[in-house]
Motif scaffolding. Structure first.
Motif, PDB file in Angstrom:
ATOM      1  N   VAL A  21      53.450  -9.285 -14.321  1.00  0.00           N
ATOM      2  CA  VAL A  21      52.408  -8.258 -14.235  1.00  0.00           C
ATOM      3  C   VAL A  21      52.765  -7.068 -15.123  1.00  0.00           C
ATOM      4  O   VAL A  21      51.914  -6.519 -15.819  1.00  0.00           O
ATOM      5  N   THR A  22      54.022  -6.678 -15.117  1.00  0.00           N
ATOM      6  CA  THR A  22      54.474  -5.555 -15.937  1.00  0.00           C
ATOM      7  C   THR A  22      54.260  -5.841 -17.420  1.00  0.00           C
ATOM      8  O   THR A  22      53.761  -4.987 -18.161  1.00  0.00           O
ATOM      9  N   LEU A  23      54.627  -7.040 -17.847  1.00  0.00           N
ATOM     10  CA  LEU A  23      54.427  -7.409 -19.251  1.00  0.00           C
ATOM     11  C   LEU A  23      52.945  -7.414 -19.616  1.00  0.00           C
ATOM     12  O   LEU A  23      52.549  -6.949 -20.689  1.00  0.00           O
ATOM     13  N   ARG A  24      52.113  -7.914 -18.740  1.00  0.00           N
ATOM     14  CA  ARG A  24      50.669  -7.949 -19.004  1.00  0.00           C
ATOM     15  C   ARG A  24      50.103  -6.532 -19.082  1.00  0.00           C
ATOM     16  O   ARG A  24      49.271  -6.235 -19.936  1.00  0.00           O
ATOM     17  N   MET A  25      50.558  -5.659 -18.180  1.00  0.00           N
ATOM     18  CA  MET A  25      50.093  -4.272 -18.190  1.00  0.00           C
ATOM     19  C   MET A  25      50.487  -3.577 -19.500  1.00  0.00           C
ATOM     20  O   MET A  25      49.687  -2.847 -20.081  1.00  0.00           O
ATOM     21  N   LYS A  26      51.698  -3.820 -19.961  1.00  0.00           N
ATOM     22  CA  LYS A  26      52.135  -3.208 -21.218  1.00  0.00           C
ATOM     23  C   LYS A  26      51.294  -3.707 -22.388  1.00  0.00           C
ATOM     24  O   LYS A  26      50.927  -2.937 -23.275  1.00  0.00           O
ATOM     25  N   ALA A  27      50.974  -4.998 -22.391  1.00  0.00           N
ATOM     26  CA  ALA A  27      50.137  -5.551 -23.452  1.00  0.00           C
ATOM     27  C   ALA A  27      48.744  -4.926 -23.412  1.00  0.00           C
ATOM     28  O   ALA A  27      48.171  -4.586 -24.457  1.00  0.00           O
ATOM     29  N   LEU A  28      48.190  -4.768 -22.224  1.00  0.00           N
ATOM     30  CA  LEU A  28      46.873  -4.156 -22.095  1.00  0.00           C
ATOM     31  C   LEU A  28      46.890  -2.685 -22.508  1.00  0.00           C
ATOM     32  O   LEU A  28      45.939  -2.199 -23.120  1.00  0.00           O
ATOM     33  N   GLU A  29      47.969  -1.971 -22.182  1.00  0.00           N
ATOM     34  CA  GLU A  29      48.092  -0.569 -22.596  1.00  0.00           C
ATOM     35  C   GLU A  29      48.140  -0.455 -24.111  1.00  0.00           C
ATOM     36  O   GLU A  29      47.490   0.421 -24.694  1.00  0.00           O
ATOM     37  N   ARG A  30      48.895  -1.355 -24.761  1.00  0.00           N
ATOM     38  CA  ARG A  30      48.954  -1.332 -26.238  1.00  0.00           C
ATOM     39  C   ARG A  30      47.581  -1.609 -26.830  1.00  0.00           C
ATOM     40  O   ARG A  30      47.158  -0.969 -27.793  1.00  0.00           O
ATOM     41  N   ARG A  31      46.880  -2.561 -26.242  1.00  0.00           N
ATOM     42  CA  ARG A  31      45.550  -2.900 -26.742  1.00  0.00           C
ATOM     43  C   ARG A  31      44.583  -1.725 -26.557  1.00  0.00           C
ATOM     44  O   ARG A  31      43.804  -1.391 -27.456  1.00  0.00           O
ATOM     45  N   ALA A  32      44.639  -1.083 -25.391  1.00  0.00           N
ATOM     46  CA  ALA A  32      43.763   0.071 -25.132  1.00  0.00           C
ATOM     47  C   ALA A  32      44.092   1.207 -26.094  1.00  0.00           C
ATOM     48  O   ALA A  32      43.180   1.874 -26.602  1.00  0.00           O
ATOM     49  N   ASP A  33      45.371   1.442 -26.358  1.00  0.00           N
ATOM     50  CA  ASP A  33      45.760   2.494 -27.304  1.00  0.00           C
ATOM     51  C   ASP A  33      45.187   2.204 -28.702  1.00  0.00           C
ATOM     52  O   ASP A  33      44.691   3.107 -29.380  1.00  0.00           O
ATOM     53  N   GLY A  34      45.270   0.941 -29.115  1.00  0.00           N
ATOM     54  CA  GLY A  34      44.721   0.572 -30.419  1.00  0.00           C
ATOM     55  C   GLY A  34      43.216   0.767 -30.475  1.00  0.00           C
ATOM     56  O   GLY A  34      42.669   1.252 -31.470  1.00  0.00           O
ATOM     57  N   LEU A  35      42.528   0.385 -29.393  1.00  0.00           N
ATOM     58  CA  LEU A  35      41.077   0.564 -29.348  1.00  0.00           C
ATOM     59  C   LEU A  35      40.692   2.038 -29.359  1.00  0.00           C
ATOM     60  O   LEU A  35      39.721   2.430 -30.020  1.00  0.00           O
ATOM     61  N   GLU A  36      41.438   2.869 -28.643  1.00  0.00           N
ATOM     62  CA  GLU A  36      41.164   4.309 -28.649  1.00  0.00           C
ATOM     63  C   GLU A  36      41.363   4.891 -30.044  1.00  0.00           C
ATOM     64  O   GLU A  36      40.579   5.727 -30.491  1.00  0.00           O
ATOM     65  N   ARG A  37      42.421   4.439 -30.714  1.00  0.00           N
ATOM     66  CA  ARG A  37      42.678   4.927 -32.067  1.00  0.00           C
ATOM     67  C   ARG A  37      41.541   4.534 -33.000  1.00  0.00           C
ATOM     68  O   ARG A  37      41.028   5.352 -33.770  1.00  0.00           O
ATOM     69  N   ARG A  38      41.102   3.285 -32.916  1.00  0.00           N
ATOM     70  CA  ARG A  38      40.002   2.829 -33.764  1.00  0.00           C
ATOM     71  C   ARG A  38      38.710   3.566 -33.452  1.00  0.00           C
ATOM     72  O   ARG A  38      37.957   3.929 -34.366  1.00  0.00           O
ATOM     73  N   LEU A  39      38.438   3.781 -32.183  1.00  0.00           N
ATOM     74  CA  LEU A  39      37.232   4.514 -31.811  1.00  0.00           C
ATOM     75  C   LEU A  39      37.284   5.928 -32.370  1.00  0.00           C
ATOM     76  O   LEU A  39      36.284   6.451 -32.869  1.00  0.00           O
ATOM     77  N   GLY A  40      38.461   6.550 -32.316  1.00  0.00           N
ATOM     78  CA  GLY A  40      38.621   7.881 -32.896  1.00  0.00           C
ATOM     79  C   GLY A  40      38.331   7.882 -34.389  1.00  0.00           C
ATOM     80  O   GLY A  40      37.675   8.793 -34.911  1.00  0.00           O
ATOM     81  N   LEU A  41      38.786   6.848 -35.080  1.00  0.00           N
ATOM     82  CA  LEU A  41      38.516   6.752 -36.518  1.00  0.00           C
ATOM     83  C   LEU A  41      37.023   6.587 -36.793  1.00  0.00           C
ATOM     84  O   LEU A  41      36.479   7.187 -37.725  1.00  0.00           O
ATOM     85  N   VAL A  42      36.342   5.782 -35.979  1.00  0.00           N
ATOM     86  CA  VAL A  42      34.902   5.587 -36.155  1.00  0.00           C
ATOM     87  C   VAL A  42      34.158   6.896 -35.908  1.00  0.00           C
ATOM     88  O   VAL A  42      33.270   7.283 -36.674  1.00  0.00           O
ATOM     89  N   LEU A  43      34.520   7.593 -34.829  1.00  0.00           N
ATOM     90  CA  LEU A  43      33.877   8.865 -34.521  1.00  0.00           C
ATOM     91  C   LEU A  43      34.100   9.869 -35.651  1.00  0.00           C
ATOM     92  O   LEU A  43      33.174  10.592 -36.048  1.00  0.00           O
TER      93      LEU A  43
END
Length: 95
Positions: A21-43
């Motif tokens: 579960v910990t490994l999955r949560m870390k993977a999801l956090e990395r993915r969310a961080d990447g998506l937030e960064r991309r959304l910021g670039l689009v905005l």
């Protein structure tokens, strides 16, 4: 002996599930961080600014009056941000 074996098996299973579960949560956090960064670039690309949450006038007034802790609480309540993020945001509001 059987109880001891079952207890050890339960502990091992719990440890395995927790690490998975910990490994999955870390993977999801990395993915969310990447998506937030991309959304910021689009905005930024389209010149869109994020609207300020309603009620920030209250936060500004509390910060201006020197009621920093209350301003941080209000900021967290309005934005759902963490303690550090809210503290940094309130500190930028104070002169």
């Amino acid at each position: 002996m059987t109880v001891l074996f079952l207890l050890l098996a339960l502990i091992a299973t719990t440890a395995w599930v927790t690490s998975t579960v910990t490994l999955r949560m870390k993977a999801l956090e990395r993915r969310a961080d990447g998506l937030e960064r991309r959304l910021g670039l689009v905005l930024d690309h389209f010149g869109i600014e994020e609207p300020e949450p309603a009620g920030m006038d209250e936060v500004r007034a509390l910060a201006r009056d020197g009621r920093t802790v209350e301003a941080i609480r209000a900021h967290r309540r309005l934005t759902g941000s963490g303690l550090l993020e809210a503290k940094q945001a309130v500190e930028t509001l104070t002169p």
